[in-house]
Design a protein around this motif. Structure first.
Motif, PDB file in Angstrom:
ATOM      1  N   GLN A   1       1.191  11.228   4.259  1.00 31.50           N
ATOM      2  CA  GLN A   1       0.786  11.829   5.290  1.00 31.50           C
ATOM      3  C   GLN A   1       0.963  13.423   5.723  1.00 31.50           C
ATOM      4  OE1 GLN A   1       3.171  10.669   9.604  1.00 31.50           O
ATOM      5  NE2 GLN A   1       1.509  11.523  10.592  1.00 31.50           N
TER       6      GLN A   1
ATOM      7  N   GLN B   1      -9.057  -3.311   3.000  1.00 30.68           N
ATOM      8  CA  GLN B   1      -7.968  -2.158   2.968  1.00 30.68           C
ATOM      9  C   GLN B   1      -7.882  -1.883   4.674  1.00 30.68           C
ATOM     10  OE1 GLN B   1     -11.331  -0.056   0.304  1.00 30.68           O
ATOM     11  NE2 GLN B   1      -9.341  -0.034  -0.921  1.00 30.68           N
ATOM     12  N   PHE B   2      -7.378  -0.817   4.296  1.00 32.14           N
ATOM     13  CA  PHE B   2      -6.257  -0.698   6.143  1.00 32.14           C
ATOM     14  C   PHE B   2      -6.911   1.000   6.326  1.00 32.14           C
ATOM     15  CE2 PHE B   2      -4.088  -2.266   9.836  1.00 32.14           C
ATOM     16  CZ  PHE B   2      -3.876  -1.208  10.730  1.00 32.14           C
ATOM     17  N   TYR B   3      -7.484   0.817   7.523  1.00 27.62           N
ATOM     18  CA  TYR B   3      -7.702   3.213   8.189  1.00 27.62           C
ATOM     19  C   TYR B   3      -7.104   3.471   8.578  1.00 27.62           C
ATOM     20  CZ  TYR B   3     -10.045   3.107   3.394  1.00 27.62           C
ATOM     21  OH  TYR B   3     -10.939   2.519   1.734  1.00 27.62           O
ATOM     22  N   PHE B   4      -6.321   4.319   8.904  1.00 28.17           N
ATOM     23  CA  PHE B   4      -6.344   4.904  10.593  1.00 28.17           C
ATOM     24  C   PHE B   4      -7.038   5.968  10.860  1.00 28.17           C
ATOM     25  CE2 PHE B   4      -1.831   3.492  10.888  1.00 28.17           C
ATOM     26  CZ  PHE B   4      -1.662   2.887   9.654  1.00 28.17           C
ATOM     27  N   GLY B   5      -6.901   6.008  11.604  1.00 29.69           N
ATOM     28  CA  GLY B   5      -7.978   6.776  12.818  1.00 29.69           C
ATOM     29  C   GLY B   5      -7.216   8.610  12.848  1.00 29.69           C
ATOM     30  N   THR B   6      -7.575   9.330  13.309  1.00 31.07           N
ATOM     31  CA  THR B   6      -6.967  10.963  12.987  1.00 31.07           C
ATOM     32  C   THR B   6      -6.002  11.047  13.983  1.00 31.07           C
ATOM     33  OG1 THR B   6      -9.401  11.159  14.778  1.00 31.07           O
ATOM     34  CG2 THR B   6      -9.871  11.326  12.406  1.00 31.07           C
ATOM     35  N   GLY B   7      -5.199  10.405  14.522  1.00 27.22           N
ATOM     36  CA  GLY B   7      -4.616  10.106  15.441  1.00 27.22           C
ATOM     37  C   GLY B   7      -3.827  11.241  16.591  1.00 27.22           C
TER      38      GLY B   7
ATOM     39  N   TYR C   1       0.496   5.180   1.499  1.00 28.89           N
ATOM     40  CA  TYR C   1       0.046   5.782   2.125  1.00 28.89           C
ATOM     41  C   TYR C   1       0.682   7.801   1.789  1.00 28.89           C
ATOM     42  CZ  TYR C   1      -2.113   2.462   4.646  1.00 28.89           C
ATOM     43  OH  TYR C   1      -3.265   1.457   4.825  1.00 28.89           O
TER      44      TYR C   1
ATOM     45  N   LEU D   1      -1.427   5.911  15.953  1.00 27.92           N
ATOM     46  CA  LEU D   1      -2.813   5.974  15.385  1.00 27.92           C
ATOM     47  C   LEU D   1      -3.158   4.861  16.190  1.00 27.92           C
ATOM     48  CD1 LEU D   1       0.075   7.293  12.960  1.00 27.92           C
ATOM     49  CD2 LEU D   1      -2.473   8.261  13.253  1.00 27.92           C
TER      50      LEU D   1
ATOM     51  N   PHE E   1       0.931  -1.375  -0.177  1.00 34.52           N
ATOM     52  CA  PHE E   1      -0.039  -0.416  -0.146  1.00 34.52           C
ATOM     53  C   PHE E   1       0.963   1.369  -0.477  1.00 34.52           C
ATOM     54  CE2 PHE E   1      -3.442  -2.805   1.460  1.00 34.52           C
ATOM     55  CZ  PHE E   1      -3.460  -3.136   2.027  1.00 34.52           C
TER      56      PHE E   1
ATOM     57  N   GLU F   1      -7.999   5.158  -3.973  1.00 34.07           N
ATOM     58  CA  GLU F   1      -8.761   5.686  -4.086  1.00 34.07           C
ATOM     59  C   GLU F   1      -9.422   6.850  -3.653  1.00 34.07           C
ATOM     60  OE1 GLU F   1      -9.548   4.230   0.136  1.00 34.07           O
ATOM     61  OE2 GLU F   1      -8.801   2.382  -1.121  1.00 34.07           O
TER      62      GLU F   1
ATOM     63  N   LEU G   1       4.187   6.958   2.603  1.00 31.11           N
ATOM     64  CA  LEU G   1       5.125   5.569   2.833  1.00 31.11           C
ATOM     65  C   LEU G   1       4.279   4.764   2.241  1.00 31.11           C
ATOM     66  CD1 LEU G   1       3.796   8.062   6.144  1.00 31.11           C
ATOM     67  CD2 LEU G   1       5.496   6.440   6.776  1.00 31.11           C
TER      68      LEU G   1
ATOM     69  N   ILE H   1       2.743   9.776  18.328  1.00 30.47           N
ATOM     70  CA  ILE H   1       1.576  10.610  17.817  1.00 30.47           C
ATOM     71  C   ILE H   1       1.158   8.906  18.055  1.00 30.47           C
ATOM     72  CG2 ILE H   1       0.078  10.851  15.822  1.00 30.47           C
ATOM     73  CD1 ILE H   1       2.550  12.983  14.776  1.00 30.47           C
TER      74      ILE H   1
ATOM     75  N   THR I   1      -5.000  -0.112  -7.343  1.00 25.18           N
ATOM     76  CA  THR I   1      -6.544   0.440  -6.943  1.00 25.18           C
ATOM     77  C   THR I   1      -6.655   2.037  -6.149  1.00 25.18           C
ATOM     78  OG1 THR I   1      -6.742  -2.109  -6.413  1.00 25.18           O
ATOM     79  CG2 THR I   1      -8.812  -0.386  -5.673  1.00 25.18           C
TER      80      THR I   1
ATOM     81  N   SER J   1      -2.814  12.298  10.028  1.00 24.80           N
ATOM     82  CA  SER J   1      -3.048  11.342  10.452  1.00 24.80           C
ATOM     83  C   SER J   1      -2.444  10.385   8.681  1.00 24.80           C
ATOM     84  CB  SER J   1      -4.285  10.203  10.137  1.00 24.80           C
ATOM     85  OG  SER J   1      -3.874   9.075  10.544  1.00 24.80           O
ATOM     86  N   LEU J   2      -2.362   9.772   8.778  1.00 19.18           N
ATOM     87  CA  LEU J   2      -2.000   8.602   7.307  1.00 19.18           C
ATOM     88  C   LEU J   2      -3.827   8.846   6.458  1.00 19.18           C
ATOM     89  CD1 LEU J   2      -0.147   8.486   9.418  1.00 19.18           C
ATOM     90  CD2 LEU J   2       0.173   6.333   7.489  1.00 19.18           C
TER      91      LEU J   2
ATOM     92  N   THR K   1      -4.185   0.565  -3.191  1.00 22.35           N
ATOM     93  CA  THR K   1      -3.286  -0.444  -3.000  1.00 22.35           C
ATOM     94  C   THR K   1      -2.450  -0.794  -4.013  1.00 22.35           C
ATOM     95  OG1 THR K   1      -5.322  -0.917  -2.097  1.00 22.35           O
ATOM     96  CG2 THR K   1      -4.022  -3.559  -2.678  1.00 22.35           C
TER      97      THR K   1
ATOM     98  N   LEU L   1      -5.287   6.112   3.378  1.00 21.71           N
ATOM     99  CA  LEU L   1      -4.253   5.188   1.725  1.00 21.71           C
ATOM    100  C   LEU L   1      -4.439   6.259   0.441  1.00 21.71           C
ATOM    101  CD1 LEU L   1      -4.086   2.536   1.261  1.00 21.71           C
ATOM    102  CD2 LEU L   1      -6.618   2.560   1.830  1.00 21.71           C
TER     103      LEU L   1
ATOM    104  N   GLN M   1       4.410   6.246  16.548  1.00 20.90           N
ATOM    105  CA  GLN M   1       4.653   7.314  15.109  1.00 20.90           C
ATOM    106  C   GLN M   1       5.814   8.364  15.657  1.00 20.90           C
ATOM    107  OE1 GLN M   1       3.065   9.708  12.223  1.00 20.90           O
ATOM    108  NE2 GLN M   1       5.170   9.410  11.270  1.00 20.90           N
TER     109      GLN M   1
END
Lengths: 116, 110
Positions: A37, B97-103, A35, B88, A33, A58, A92, B86, A56, A42-43, A48, A45, B37
């Protein structure tokens, strides 16, 4: 866990140019993946990276702006095209060594991009 | 996309104090992950939670996932300057898929 090498670690680029970021993993991984920032955030996406086929993306990210390649199970590139100062971010690469919901993502150290 | 809200957004604590960071999802979580992080560096994986009610600890950090699998908390006991950074949360979605929170930005004052 996989060792992820990302190059370059940082760069300063002029607007209108393009930069290609490389991500090399020391073992074959199922998923890769990319990302972004942005400063103080935050990160998010981007996409992929799919081996042997188109990435793919986002919502909000398009192939013309962020073309991605993944020629094999250990390597991927992300290009940031026609850059503007708004593209200044950390990019990243991350990988997953097993399937969905089975293992955490592992990350490279990122590429810190500044566009002037 | 999956929405993961973290609270608080930032935290400043005195060394030795305990603290808690929360991560809340609008949907049921299939897997919940905590990362740290350090400023300007990559992400370090801390813990993974998969089952409702699960709790894991590593050194002075404890993470919990509620029974409904929509909320997780990260608790640090007797904080130290080395805990600064930080934090997360991240989660899997049905779309693989993989998503992150707002931190949450943590500062520990010696």
């Amino acid at each position: 866990s996989a060792v992820i090498s990302q190059k370059p670690s940082r760069d300063i680029c002029q607007r209108g140019t393009s930069l290609t970021i490389q991500c090399q993993v020391d073992s074959q991984v199922t998923m890769m993946f990319w990302y972004r920032q942005q400063p103080g955030q935050s990160l998010t996406l981007i996409a992929t990276a799919n081996q042997g086929s188109e990435a793919t993306y986002e919502s909000g990210f398009v192939i013309d702006k962020f073309p991605i390649s993944r020629p094999n199970l250990t390597f991927s590139t992300l290009t940031v095209s026609n850059m503007s100062p708004e593209d200044s971010s950390i990019y990243l690469c991350s990988v997953r060594t097993t399937g969905f919901n089975n293992s955490p993502l592992h990350f490279g150290n990122g590429t810190r991009l500044t566009v002037t | 996309s999956q929405e993961l809200e973290q609270s608080p957004q930032s935290l400043i604590v005195q060394e030795g104090k305990n603290l808690t960071i929360n991560c809340t999802s609008s949907k049921t979580l299939y897997g919940l992950y905590w990362y740290k992080q350090k400023y300007g560096e990559g992400l370090i994986f801390l813990m993974m939670l998969q089952k409702g009610g699960e709790e894991k600890s590593h050194e002075k950090i404890t993470a919990k996932l509620d029974e409904k699998k929509q909320q997780s908390s990260l608790h640090i006991t007797a904080s130290q300057p080395s805990h600064a950074g930080i934090y997360l949360c991240g989660a899997d979605t049905t779309a693989n898929q993989f998503y992150f929170g707002t931190g949450t930005s943590l500062t520990v004052i010696p």
